[in-house]
Design a protein around this motif. Sequence first.
Motif, PDB file in Angstrom:
ATOM      1  N   LEU A  13     117.959 -15.091  50.044  1.00  0.00           N
ATOM      2  CA  LEU A  13     118.348 -14.027  50.967  1.00  0.00           C
ATOM      3  C   LEU A  13     117.200 -13.629  51.889  1.00  0.00           C
ATOM      4  N   TRP A  14     115.949 -13.672  51.376  1.00  0.00           N
ATOM      5  CA  TRP A  14     114.819 -13.300  52.236  1.00  0.00           C
ATOM      6  C   TRP A  14     114.703 -14.279  53.408  1.00  0.00           C
ATOM      7  N   LEU A  15     114.886 -15.560  53.092  1.00  0.00           N
ATOM      8  CA  LEU A  15     114.714 -16.587  54.104  1.00  0.00           C
ATOM      9  C   LEU A  15     115.888 -16.601  55.080  1.00  0.00           C
ATOM     10  N   PHE A  16     117.099 -16.400  54.558  1.00  0.00           N
ATOM     11  CA  PHE A  16     118.266 -16.316  55.434  1.00  0.00           C
ATOM     12  C   PHE A  16     118.108 -15.140  56.399  1.00  0.00           C
ATOM     13  N   THR A  17     117.660 -14.009  55.882  1.00  0.00           N
ATOM     14  CA  THR A  17     117.486 -12.822  56.723  1.00  0.00           C
ATOM     15  C   THR A  17     116.415 -13.049  57.777  1.00  0.00           C
ATOM     16  N   ALA A  18     115.282 -13.622  57.373  1.00  0.00           N
ATOM     17  CA  ALA A  18     114.198 -13.875  58.328  1.00  0.00           C
ATOM     18  C   ALA A  18     114.641 -14.844  59.416  1.00  0.00           C
ATOM     19  N   ALA A  19     115.370 -15.903  59.034  1.00  0.00           N
ATOM     20  CA  ALA A  19     115.837 -16.882  60.016  1.00  0.00           C
ATOM     21  C   ALA A  19     116.852 -16.249  60.968  1.00  0.00           C
ATOM     22  N   ALA A  20     117.746 -15.419  60.421  1.00  0.00           N
ATOM     23  CA  ALA A  20     118.745 -14.769  61.269  1.00  0.00           C
ATOM     24  C   ALA A  20     118.081 -13.830  62.272  1.00  0.00           C
TER      25      ALA A  20
END
Length: 481
Positions: A387-394
């Motif tokens: 979730l951290w990486l998905f959020t950062a990428a988004a």
Amino acid sequence: MKAPGWFSRLSRRGIASNAVEREAWRRLDASIVRYRGEPVGTIASGDGDAPAQNYDHVFTRDFFVSAVAFLLRGEHEIVRNFLRVALDLQSADHHMDCFRPGQGMMPASFRVAGTGAEERLEPDFGEHAIARVTPIDSGFWWLYLLHAYTRASGDESLTKSDAMQRGIRLILELCLPPRHEMLPTLLVPDGAFMIDRRLGVYGHPLDIQVLFHLALRAADGLLDVPVDDPLRRAVAERESHLAHHLRHYYWLDMATLNRIYRYQVEELGADAANPFNIRPDTIPEWLFEWMPRDGGYFAGNLGPARLDVRLFSQGNLLAVLSGLADREQAQAILNLFESRREDLLGETPVKLVFPALEGRDWQLLTGGDPKNAPWSYHNGGNWPFLLWLFTAAAIRAGRREFAAEVLDAVEERLAAEQWAEYYDGRGGRLVGKEARLDQTWSVAGYLAARRMLANPDAIDFLGFGAPSTATSCDAGSRAPA
């Protein structure tokens, strides 16, 4: 006058979110490991009912997620201490013994053993892991974390110390020398990174290639040497060639699939349109229907007569965050996650690999591994830490609202199900059959995502500024040194 219904719902969700966040921080703080009184990392899991394996270790790749959460909270000491401890444990001696870690290798994990004056650190380079897999990714995560820490804290003295500079050089000297290949990618055996079991990822798996690119970009800024230093020149050249190779040959979208569909095989020479001799009939039919017109992603692996079209979420999301994916590719990756949300996010985001290996493929490529059964664990399971990486990428792609919607929908469930390690099933509806609870990076991944959404500009310390300028390294058109 009563508040409108939507306002009441938002208020209730805000109260619940605050409670979840407070409890998550309590768990993360409770996971901290101390060595000689100083915080040096976080354990992998606080599940007291889990078998006594290595979940009490500080894992390099797991702690990276915790470190992001701590840095976003303005806590630098634990990250600085971890960087120093991992450096002290780095394999620094040159030897010819194949049963010892190669010079420059960072440990997969370490634990604090003994008490009082007998307290000591015990690293694991894979000697004690299931199937004795070695960590090719640990050094890359360490370099990326050193970059993130330096940018977040402003502390350049740590990076410029002689010990840190030597550690950076040892990692680079481990992965940069010539080998039996003529490609900019890095050859990787099965099980040598987060996917530490057979899953058909041998060769040039995307996750490691993107991490390698991240590490090179980090090293280029961390090396305290002139720009014409031979090692720094080698780093810049390899990074540029690797970026071109990934953007050009790993990228899949409808235009690429149309081109592959019409490929000729058995072509020779530098001008071959099908340089890896991919047979069009090896591309599964489902992909032609599944790919959205405005979507795309980086393939999972590439080699002679082999194009692995599985989507590996971590590599693709890291490509967006780091700037490896260009502007159009970044948008296409987020479009894909939105268009195929049921497949790639499910009820408990984020799917690690899609689709899962099933039937004969599962038997042959995983060795019939029951833990990696279809739609479980690494083989199509859902991992909340992402979730951290998905959020950062988004956020990087300008899609903050999408990330907020995904996190809001899942946070109460994650807390209620005690921060499970992973989820099973096509949609991630079931807590993983062998998942540990109170998994630290599940907690930290949520906390980092929540902090990023509250302050989107805070992700700057994870980036590199302007995207790198990739140049071709094809035969006959190598970029000048």
